[in-house]
Design a protein around this motif. Sequence first.
Motif, short mmCIF file in Angstrom:
data_model
loop_
_atom_site.label_atom_id
_atom_site.label_comp_id
_atom_site.label_asym_id
_atom_site.label_seq_id
_atom_site.Cartn_x
_atom_site.Cartn_y
_atom_site.Cartn_z
N TYR A 119 -79.45 -78.01 46.74
CA TYR A 119 -80.88 -78.00 46.43
C TYR A 119 -81.72 -78.28 47.68
O TYR A 119 -82.80 -77.70 47.84
N GLN B 70 -79.94 -70.00 35.56
CA GLN B 70 -80.37 -70.40 36.90
C GLN B 70 -80.13 -69.31 37.93
O GLN B 70 -79.03 -68.79 38.07
N SER B 71 -81.19 -68.99 38.66
CA SER B 71 -81.07 -68.04 39.76
C SER B 71 -80.44 -68.73 40.96
O SER B 71 -80.25 -69.94 40.98
N SER B 72 -80.12 -67.95 41.98
CA SER B 72 -79.53 -68.51 43.20
C SER B 72 -80.14 -67.85 44.41
O SER B 72 -80.71 -66.76 44.34
N ASN C 226 -86.83 -77.97 37.36
CA ASN C 226 -86.68 -76.52 37.17
C ASN C 226 -86.07 -75.83 38.38
O ASN C 226 -86.25 -74.62 38.57
N GLY C 227 -85.36 -76.59 39.22
CA GLY C 227 -84.78 -76.03 40.43
C GLY C 227 -85.80 -75.59 41.45
O GLY C 227 -85.45 -74.94 42.44
N ALA D 263 -79.72 -63.97 36.80
CA ALA D 263 -79.45 -65.41 36.88
C ALA D 263 -78.05 -65.71 36.40
O ALA D 263 -77.47 -64.95 35.61
N PRO E 132 -78.15 -73.10 44.30
CA PRO E 132 -78.92 -73.08 43.06
C PRO E 132 -80.41 -73.04 43.34
O PRO E 132 -80.90 -73.70 44.27
N ILE F 152 -84.62 -72.46 37.70
CA ILE F 152 -84.08 -72.43 36.34
C ILE F 152 -85.15 -71.81 35.45
O ILE F 152 -86.27 -72.32 35.36
N LEU G 276 -77.87 -73.73 31.36
CA LEU G 276 -78.96 -73.45 32.29
C LEU G 276 -78.90 -71.99 32.72
O LEU G 276 -77.84 -71.50 33.13
#
Length: 247
Positions: A89, A224-226, A106-107, A157, A232, A235, A222
């Motif tokens: 992160y 979640q995109s990357s 939310n990432g 995602a 990560p 989200i 979740l």
Amino acid sequence: MSLRLLIPLLAGVALAGSAHAQQLGKLKGVVELFTSQGCASCPPADAALQRLIAQGDVVALAYHVDYWNYLGWNDTMASKENTDRQYSYARTLGRSSVYTPQAVLNGRDHLNGADLGAINVKLDDLSRAGQGLVVPVSAAMKGDELEIDIAAGQGKANVVVAYFDRQQRVDVTKGDNVGQQIAYMHSVSDVETVGMWEGKPMHLTLPANVMEKAGRKGLAVLLQSSTPAGDPAAIIGATAMTLGADD
């Protein structure tokens, strides 16, 4: 394990042998708290996480990191994988360092994990900016299997499942929090990617052996995109379930 009932977490009362899922459309965000039993400033953040869980409108998860163990107390729930997630992160958010207690929202952003008011304000701000949970995700028990449904949306995602302990009480006998008994909730024990969503409606069925990882605990799903590097990122959808009776 036989889990016959699916009851919304927001309904309030937990019943033995039931699965409790957060209601679709009621969630305003995901808060991932990076904490440690050996961190003197973390107990207020651990308490704030409990209040977030009680709100019922946030998927709240705790990741215990291991880099404070050198202070004299080995966190009983810490893992290198949790520490790696926090450093991932940091790269996503353009930071050169990590800290505890850190809440990642939310990432997309981060705050001091003890500042409950600021966390709720930031989650509302993200939602108004279209950076909330914009893709509906639901989960339901069917026999001993978990069925996940994800609605249509934009982008791609990962479908990530985070398994957590519902609650543990720990007597800290060394380090900065010596003498305290601290209640920890939703402490993540394992994270895995179970699929890839590409913007179309998606249905996944996880077999019984996957559910055994959760035991009598719980899990969060979740969406979640990357980043291009695989770290990560945002989200865009989530739900959570707790399994079994309250402790």
